[in-house]
Design an enzyme around this catalytic site. Sequence first.
Site, PDB file in Angstrom:
ATOM      1  CG  ASP A  65     -23.851  70.080  57.286  1.00 20.10           C
ATOM      2  OD1 ASP A  65     -24.063  70.344  56.018  1.00 20.10           O
ATOM      3  OD2 ASP A  65     -24.207  68.902  57.874  1.00 20.10           O
ATOM      4  CG  ASN A  92     -19.003  75.200  43.786  1.00 21.23           C
ATOM      5  OD1 ASN A  92     -18.893  74.736  42.636  1.00 21.23           O
ATOM      6  ND2 ASN A  92     -17.968  74.636  44.618  1.00 21.23           N
ATOM      7  CE1 TYR A 156     -23.574  65.666  40.940  1.00 20.88           C
ATOM      8  CE2 TYR A 156     -23.693  65.318  38.646  1.00 20.88           C
ATOM      9  CZ  TYR A 156     -23.091  66.159  39.682  1.00 20.88           C
ATOM     10  OH  TYR A 156     -22.247  67.269  39.373  1.00 20.88           O
ATOM     11  CB  THR A 191     -12.880  68.171  41.220  1.00 18.74           C
ATOM     12  OG1 THR A 191     -13.757  67.265  41.289  1.00 18.74           O
ATOM     13  CG2 THR A 191     -12.973  69.069  40.138  1.00 18.74           C
TER      14      THR A 191
END
Length: 258
Positions: A65, A92, A156, A191
């Site tokens: 993590d 990423n 986000y 994705t």
Amino acid sequence: MTKNKYDFSKKTVLITGAGSGIGRAITKAYLDNGANVVIVGRRESALLETVSGYEKERYLIIAKDISIPENSVKIVESAVKHFGKIDVVVNNAAVLVNGEIQDMLLSDWEKIRSINIDAFVYLAQAVYPELLKSKGNLVATSSVSGSFGDWGQSAYNATKHAINGFVRSIALDWGTDGIRVNAVAPAFTKTEMTLGIGNTEKELQPFINRIALGRPGRPEDVAPAVLFLSSGDATYITGTILTVDGGTSASSGQPHIG
């Protein structure tokens, strides 16, 4: 995966969020271009799927993590112990939590901030000494949402704005050390993270109307841009946020008429 070939032989690349989507495509692209890779994610099974078919001596799987600060130090130490060095870092890993700010749970904010922002900071701090030795570089996966606003994505978007700020500022701080720092900024890309969005032709049409090339992005569209930014062809490029968005951000926001 890439039309052009890049010489990443004898290079070690560390990639987070490598178990699916864009991270998986990036990993395969580096392997196809000769690199050794250290791939990081939460699920070992997903990471194993990413490197299926490649020689075991060319990859190291680390299931941890990354939002836990000490794990970044452990990841870097394991990578150096296994391959001897780190030349490229691809930050990423990210999560998406939709919703308006007044409805967002604090636990959701903690989740998105800890993975999208905090983990970036932890890894950058941990890997700096190794990039200093190798005169390497870091490429982050940002988003066009880091330059603009979106409905229902305030959390986000804020995290991706933060990544863009980090990339530009760290590029200045590390430039005289010989370390380059850049980011790629995809738009809507199909994705696992975007499952449930645009699954029918009707749902997809509003996205298509904003994309000049007329289709959503694919992970395979993003990976070559990451390789370019980390390659010898980009030695004078740093502090750049490279959009890989099919022309999405070329629009002023006016509707497509006609």
